[in-house]
Design an enzyme around this catalytic site. Structure first.
Site, mmCIF file in Angstrom:
data_model
loop_
_atom_site.group_PDB
_atom_site.id
_atom_site.type_symbol
_atom_site.label_atom_id
_atom_site.label_comp_id
_atom_site.label_asym_id
_atom_site.label_seq_id
_atom_site.Cartn_x
_atom_site.Cartn_y
_atom_site.Cartn_z
ATOM 1 N N CYS A 8 -3.398 -0.268 8.972
ATOM 2 C CA CYS A 8 -2.705 -1.563 9.051
ATOM 3 C C CYS A 8 -1.387 -1.335 9.802
ATOM 4 O O CYS A 8 -0.819 -0.256 9.737
ATOM 5 C CB CYS A 8 -2.339 -2.083 7.663
ATOM 6 S SG CYS A 8 -3.727 -2.411 6.577
ATOM 7 N N TYR A 32 -22.924 -12.606 24.830
ATOM 8 C CA TYR A 32 -22.352 -11.534 24.001
ATOM 9 C C TYR A 32 -22.669 -11.830 22.528
ATOM 10 O O TYR A 32 -21.778 -11.892 21.689
ATOM 11 C CB TYR A 32 -20.833 -11.427 24.181
ATOM 12 C CG TYR A 32 -20.352 -11.338 25.610
ATOM 13 C CD1 TYR A 32 -20.221 -10.093 26.240
ATOM 14 C CD2 TYR A 32 -20.008 -12.476 26.333
ATOM 15 C CE1 TYR A 32 -19.760 -9.999 27.545
ATOM 16 C CE2 TYR A 32 -19.557 -12.389 27.645
ATOM 17 C CZ TYR A 32 -19.433 -11.158 28.245
ATOM 18 O OH TYR A 32 -18.967 -11.076 29.541
ATOM 19 N N CYS A 88 0.842 -1.199 0.000
ATOM 20 C CA CYS A 88 0.000 0.000 0.000
ATOM 21 C C CYS A 88 0.877 1.249 0.000
ATOM 22 O O CYS A 88 1.782 1.385 0.815
ATOM 23 C CB CYS A 88 -0.893 -0.014 1.239
ATOM 24 S SG CYS A 88 -1.822 1.484 1.455
ATOM 25 N N CYS A 119 -11.211 -11.871 21.033
ATOM 26 C CA CYS A 119 -10.480 -10.936 20.164
ATOM 27 C C CYS A 119 -9.306 -10.336 20.920
ATOM 28 O O CYS A 119 -8.660 -9.409 20.435
ATOM 29 C CB CYS A 119 -11.407 -9.852 19.651
ATOM 30 S SG CYS A 119 -12.199 -8.904 20.948
HETATM 31 N N1 SAH Z 1 -20.889 -12.807 18.811
HETATM 32 C C1 SAH Z 1 -21.127 -11.656 17.988
HETATM 33 C C2 SAH Z 1 -20.652 -10.323 18.602
HETATM 34 C C3 SAH Z 1 -19.383 -10.329 19.359
HETATM 35 S S1 SAH Z 1 -18.767 -8.706 19.739
HETATM 36 C C4 SAH Z 1 -20.548 -11.863 16.609
HETATM 37 O O1 SAH Z 1 -19.770 -12.786 16.383
HETATM 38 O O2 SAH Z 1 -20.890 -11.112 15.700
HETATM 39 C C5 SAH Z 1 -19.125 -8.576 21.465
HETATM 40 C C6 SAH Z 1 -20.544 -8.160 21.755
HETATM 41 O O3 SAH Z 1 -20.703 -8.095 23.174
HETATM 42 C C7 SAH Z 1 -20.952 -6.798 21.229
HETATM 43 O O4 SAH Z 1 -22.101 -6.955 20.439
HETATM 44 C C8 SAH Z 1 -21.255 -5.978 22.501
HETATM 45 O O5 SAH Z 1 -22.318 -5.068 22.333
HETATM 46 C C9 SAH Z 1 -21.613 -7.048 23.493
HETATM 47 N N2 SAH Z 1 -21.442 -6.749 24.931
HETATM 48 C C10 SAH Z 1 -20.526 -5.964 25.526
HETATM 49 N N3 SAH Z 1 -20.639 -6.038 26.855
HETATM 50 C C11 SAH Z 1 -21.651 -6.900 27.132
HETATM 51 C C12 SAH Z 1 -22.232 -7.409 28.338
HETATM 52 N N4 SAH Z 1 -21.781 -7.040 29.533
HETATM 53 N N5 SAH Z 1 -23.241 -8.297 28.228
HETATM 54 C C13 SAH Z 1 -23.701 -8.699 27.019
HETATM 55 N N6 SAH Z 1 -23.188 -8.248 25.851
HETATM 56 C C14 SAH Z 1 -22.181 -7.353 25.898
#
Ligand code: SAH
Length: 501
Positions: free
Chosen positions: A107, A356, A98, A452
Site C-alpha cells: 500500500c 480486452y 497496518c 486503469c
Molecule cells: N475486462 C476484463 C480484463 C481487463 S484487463 C475484466 O474486467 O476483468 C486487460 C486485459 O487485456 C487482460 O486480460 C490482457 O490479457 C488483455 N490484453 C492485453 N493486450 C491485449 C491486446 N493487444 N488485445 C487483446 N487483449 C489484450
C-alpha cells in the site's frame, strides 16, 4: 518567501557542492538538509516538493505539508529526498493502521485519510485529462451532467466512488514463502526493494479468511517439514501459497505453488488443509520450476476437490481456476461494471464489442442487456474461461475470439460487424493505435472506456475527440483503496448524434 526557499537560496553559494551541480546551478545539493513545501503527489504516491522551482520527490510526504528532508539524488530537472521530519502536517495525515506498512510497500497511501485519497484520485484523473488529453473538465458535483456545462468546460469528472469499508477487500492472496534464519517456514512479503521475505500474519486489505488460511497453511507446512524455495539457489520446494475466496459464495481454494512436481506427504497435506480450512472446495498444486518471479507455472494439478471455485458478479456466475484472471475487489467490480452498463445505455437491441475482455466478465455482464456481444482477448486460457462462463450461465448471445484486439477488430469490421457500443478495458499501456483507428472507422454510437491508467486514458481520449467523439462523463471508482491505483469508466458519444444537446 518560505524558509525552504531561503535555504535553497543560500545553498546556491554552497562551496561543498559537486562541480557538476555547481555548473548546473541547482538550488539543492546532494546530502543537504532542506525544508520543503509539498504541493502534490506523484502517481507512485511520493510527495512533490518545490525548492525555487526545482522539484524534489519525497516518499512519505503529503500535499499541504512542510517537511524537512535530506537530498539523496540530484538530477538536472528533479531530485529525490528522504523524509526526515514532518514540520507542518497535513490535516489529512493519519497513523497508518497496518503495523508493517513502511516495510511492505504493498500500500502507498495508508498515512492519508480515505477521503483525501478519494479526492486525490479524482484530481489525478482531472490533471491527466487536462495536461495530456488537453480536455476541458467542468463540473465535479455528483449528479451533474455535462448538458448544463459550457462548450469550454463540458466533461464532468464525478467524485471517486469509494468503499463504505475500505479494508479487507481482496479476494486473492499470493504469499511468497521463505525460511526463517533459525529454520522453519515463513511467508509474507518481500521487504521494500529487496527479495528478502518478511513473515506476516495479517494484511489489512486482504479478506480475513485469506489471512487465516495462509497462517494455517504455513503452520501445516512447518509441521510437515516442507522447505521453502530459495530464489538465489533455485532450491527448496514451496514457492507461494495462493488462496482465493468467493465473496458471495464463501467458496475457498488453496493452491500450493511448488518448485517441482513431487509434493512429499501429499495425503497429509490434503488431510490437514481439509481439517483446518472448513469450506475449502479446491486444493491445487501448481508446478513452477522456472527461475523467475512469475508466480505460476504452466501445469496445475487438482489434489483434492474441484478444479474451480464459483463466485458471482451481479447475477453472472463465474468459475475461477487457480490461474484465472478475476477482479480482486469483487465489491467495487460490481460498482465499476454497473457504471459501464449505465454508460453503455443498452436497451436489448444493441450489438456490443468488449475489447480486452479477459475472462469475459464485462461481456457476460452486458450480454443480458444486449442483442449480441463479441469479446476479444489475447490470452487463450482467458477466452476458454469466457466461453465456459457463458455456457455456465446459459448465455448464448456472446461469442469470444482469441487474438490482439487491434488485429481482430479490423477483421470483424471487414466481416460486417457493426457495433452500436464498444467497451474497451485495456492494460496500463492503453489502446493500440490501430484499435483506435478501427474504432473511428466502425463509428459505434458510444464508446465506453474502462481504464486503469489515467495517463494513457487521456492520450487515447484525445484521439477519440479528434476523431469525432465527445467525452461526456468520467467516473473514477476506487478498486484498490490505500494504493495509488486509479480506475475509471468514461462515457463518450459520437458528436453527430448529440449535436444540439
Ligand atoms: N475486462 C476484463 C480484463 C481487463 S484487463 C475484466 O474486467 O476483468 C486487460 C486485459 O487485456 C487482460 O486480460 C490482457 O490479457 C488483455 N490484453 C492485453 N493486450 C491485449 C491486446 N493487444 N488485445 C487483446 N487483449 C489484450
Amino acid at each position: 518567501m518560505t524558509r525552504g526557499r531561503q535555504r535553497g537560496g543560500q545553498s546556491r553559494n554552497n562551496n561543498s557542492k559537486a562541480p557538476s551541480q555547481a555548473i548546473l546551478d541547482l538550488p539543492v545539493a546532494k546530502n543537504e538538509d532542506v525544508e520543503v513545501e509539498i504541493i502534490g503527489l506523484t502517481h507512485e504516491g511520493e510527495g512533490v516538493g518545490r525548492v525555487e522551482g526545482y522539484t524534489l520527490f519525497i516518499g512519505g510526504a503529503l500535499p499541504g505539508e512542510r517537511v524537512r528532508a535530506k537530498v539523496l539524488k540530484v538530477k538536472k530537472q528533479y531530485g529525490y529526498a528522504k523524509l526526515l521530519e514532518v514540520m507542518v502536517a497535513s490535516p489529512d495525515r493519519i497513523a497508518p493502521p497496518c503495523e508493517i506498512y513502511k516495510q511492505c510497500g504493498g500500500c502507498q497511501l495508508q498515512h492519508w485519510s480515505y477521503e483525501a485519497q478519494l479526492d486525490w484520485k479524482r484530481q489525478h484523473v482531472v490533471d491527466n485529462l487536462e495536461r495530456i488529453g488537453k480536455l476541458k473538465v467542468g463540473g465535479s458535483v455528483d449528479g451533474e451532467t455535462s448538458e448544463g456545462l459550457s462548450e469550454e468546460a463540458r466533461i464532468v469528472v464525478h467524485p471517486t466512488l469509494g468503499m463504505n469499508d475500505p479494508w479487507r477487500y481482496r479476494n486473492k492472496a499470493q504469499v511468497p514463502m521463505g525460511m526463517a534464519e533459525e529454520g522453519g517456514l515463513i511467508g509474507g512479503f518481500y521487504a521494500r526493494n529487496s527479495h528478502r521475505i518478511i513473515d506476516m500474519d495479517a494484511c489489512l486489505i486482504q479478506h480475513d479468511q485469506n489471512d487465516d488460511i495462509v497462517r494455517r497453511v504455513k503452520s501445516i507446512g512447518r509441521d510437515l517439514g516442507v522447505t521453502a524455495y530459495n530464489e538465489e539457489t533455485g532450491e527448496g520446494l514451496l514457492r507461494h501459497v495462493v488462496v482465493r475466496v468467493g465473496f458471495r459464495t464463501g467458496e475457498l481454494m488453496v493452491v500450493l505453488v511448488t518448485n517441482g512436481a513431487k509434493l512429499p506427504r501429499v495425503e497429509a497435506w490434503i488431510e490437514a488443509i481439509r481439517a483446518q480450512v472448513p469450506g475449502v472446495e479446491s486444493i491445487c498444486q501448481n508446478i513452477n520450476t522456472k527461475r523467475t518471479n512469475v508466480i505460476f507455472g504452466d501445469v496445475t494439478k487438482t489434489l483434492w476437490g474441484r478444479d474451480v471455485i464459483y463466485d458471482y458478479i451481479g447475477d453472472v456466475k463465474f468459475a475461477i481456476s487457480a490461474r484465472s484472471f478475476y477482479q480482486v475487489n469483487p465489491v467495487q467490480t460490481e460498482v465499476l461494471y454497473g457504471k459501464t452498463l449505465e454508460y453503455a445505455g443498452l436497451t436489448g437491441s444493441e450489438t456490443v464489442i468488449d475489447a480486452y475482455c479477459g475472462i469475459g466478465t464485462i461481456s457476460l455482464f452486458l450480454a443480458q442487456h444486449a442483442k449480441r456481444v463479441y469479446g476479444v482477448e489475447i490470452v487463450p486460457e482467458a477466452i476458454e474461461d469466457a466461453r465456459a462462463n457463458a455456457a455456465l450461465n446459459g448465455i448464448s448471445n456472446a461469442e469470444f475470439e482469441v487474438g490482439a484486439a487491434e488485429d481482430v477488430m479490423p477483421r470483424w469490421l471487414e466481416q460486417g460487424v457493426t457495433p452500436d457500443v464498444v467497451v474497451v478495458d485495456p492494460p496500463r499501456k492503453g489502446c493500440d493505435e490501430r484499435l483506435l483507428e478501427t474504432l473511428l472507422t466502425m463509428q459505434p454510437e458510444r464508446i465506453v472506456y474502462v481504464s486503469c491508467n489515467p495517463a494513457t486514458l487521456a492520450r487515447d481520449l484525445r484521439v477519440l475527440e479528434d476523431g469525432g467523439y465527445r467525452v461526456k462523463e468520467v467516473q473514477p471508482v476506487d478498486m484498490f483503496p490505500h494504493t495509488v491505483h486509479v480506475e475509471c469508466v468514461v462515457s463518450t458519444y459520437r458528436k453527430d448524434l448529440i449535436e444540439g444537446q
